[in-house]
Scaffold this motif. Structure first.
Motif: not given
Length: 356
Positions: A314-322, A336-353
């Motif tokens: 379920p999407d909510e389970t993936i969201a917990k892992m993200v 990524y260096g100090p600007t990592w928050e620009e790169k580490v998005t919910d979408e990127m992590l969801t796609a990986l999981y």
């Protein structure tokens, strides 16, 4: 600018058969007749020959710990209470005998005997206020680097995160490669790959420096001798690779695989080694050469990496892992260096999981 001032294990014994020296090491800590030692031993060793070799005295406390599940703050607090109920004074040493999970439990219990409150309060970086009880680590599975590290990784009420502090580091380790004989092939592989992945993440990270690089490169060479060349001394080599892999991240940091694996472990309960393997297998965009070599090792040893474990969640389970993965700021900064928050998005992590 200030430089990192980190603590490493001050005393270590290495060599086949060196477990026999544990009694001698403990005799230096036992100063009076009522001094006692706590032994936390992985319950896979219960009723096995190794159990009969543990130098337990009449007034010591031996606890067989179960690590079928990832170590948790709840388990640490229960073990701490068990020790306190056994004797009102502190033990002169806490000995952990087992794999990385057992070593982390020993580190955490030694800390919680001297620091008030539950262990969940101390999940994070440098939150421990008081030095731990003397503690000794003796690995019977190699790869995690827990014997060398300044963290005890625990699943807590909110997330999976370590008790990271200089006080966490073992006072003494004994590295006896005879003790890792007989580990199942899958366990041997998954845990060893934790070490290999430490090195990949360290060497590809933004925090890399010559200190971390020297340990990581040698550790990676040893991993190749073990998992590609089947070297005759592979147990000795894996034990040193594990230690050096742990040292390589002491002055750098792990990366994307560990960050994503923490989410997998916390929500789905996968053990650290196998969790890292599941995650690493989909990280070719992050670590192309490392993943290619990893797949060669998987094939050579006929290891099956679980697939499709997140496809229908379920999407909510993936969201917990993200959420857990995203909270690992220092790890992502190493990627990524100090600007990592620009790169580490919910979408990127969801796609990986979803690929796992």
């Amino acid at each position: 600018m200030s430089f990192k001032n980190f603590k490493c294990v001050p005393k270590m014994i290495f060599g086949r058969g060196s477990f026999v020296d544990l009694d001698l090491v403990l005799s230096e800590e036992r100063q009076s007749t009522d001094d006692f030692v706590v032994f936390l031993v992985d319950d896979v060793h219960q009723d096995k020959p190794l159990a009969g070799r543990v130098p337990v005295k009449n007034h010591d406390l031996l606890i067989y710990v179960n690590v079928d599940d990832e170590p948790s703050t709840k388990q640490v607090d229960a073990l701490t209470e068990q020790v306190q109920a056994f004797n009102t004074k502190h033990p002169v040493s806490v000995v952990g005998l087992g794999g990385g999970s057992t070593l982390d439990l020993a580190k955490a219990v030694s800390l919680m005997l001297t620091n008030p409150g539950g262990s969940a309060m101390y999940q994070g970086w440098d939150l421990i206020k008081h030095p731990a009880v003397h503690h000794i680590g003796i690995p019977t599975v190699s790869g995690t680097g827990a014997e060398a590290s300044r963290t005890a990784v625990l699943c807590g009420p909110v997330r999976k995160l370590g008790l990271n502090s200089d006080h966490t580091v073992f006072d003494q380790i004994i590295m006896d490669s005879e003790l890792i004989d007989g580990v199942s092939t899958d366990q041997w592989f998954y845990t060893g790959m934790d070490c290999y992945i430490h090195c990949v993440e360290s060497l590809q990270g933004t925090f890399l420096n010559e200190f971390a690089k020297s340990f990581a490169e040698k550790s990676m060479d040893l991993c190749r001798e073990v998992y590609i060349n089947d070297h005759a001394e592979k147990d000795d080599k894996l034990m040193m690779a594990s230690y050096m892999g742990g040292m390589s991240i002491a002055y750098s940091q792990v990366g994307a695989c560990h960050a994503v694996s923490y989410g997998l472990g916390y929500v789905l309960g996968y053990h650290h080694g196998i969790g890292n393997c599941i995650v690493f297998d989909v990280l070719e965009d992050f670590y192309p050469e490392g993943v290619a070599e990893f797949r060669t090792m998987v094939k050579k040893h006929n290891i099956t990496i679980p697939k499709g474990i997140c496809t229908d969640l379920p999407d909510e389970t993936i969201a917990k892992m993200v959420k857990v993965a995203k909270s690992m700021g220092p790890l992502w900064e190493n990627v990524y260096g100090p600007t990592w928050e620009e790169k580490v998005t919910d979408e990127m992590l969801t796609a990986l999981y979803r690929r796992m």
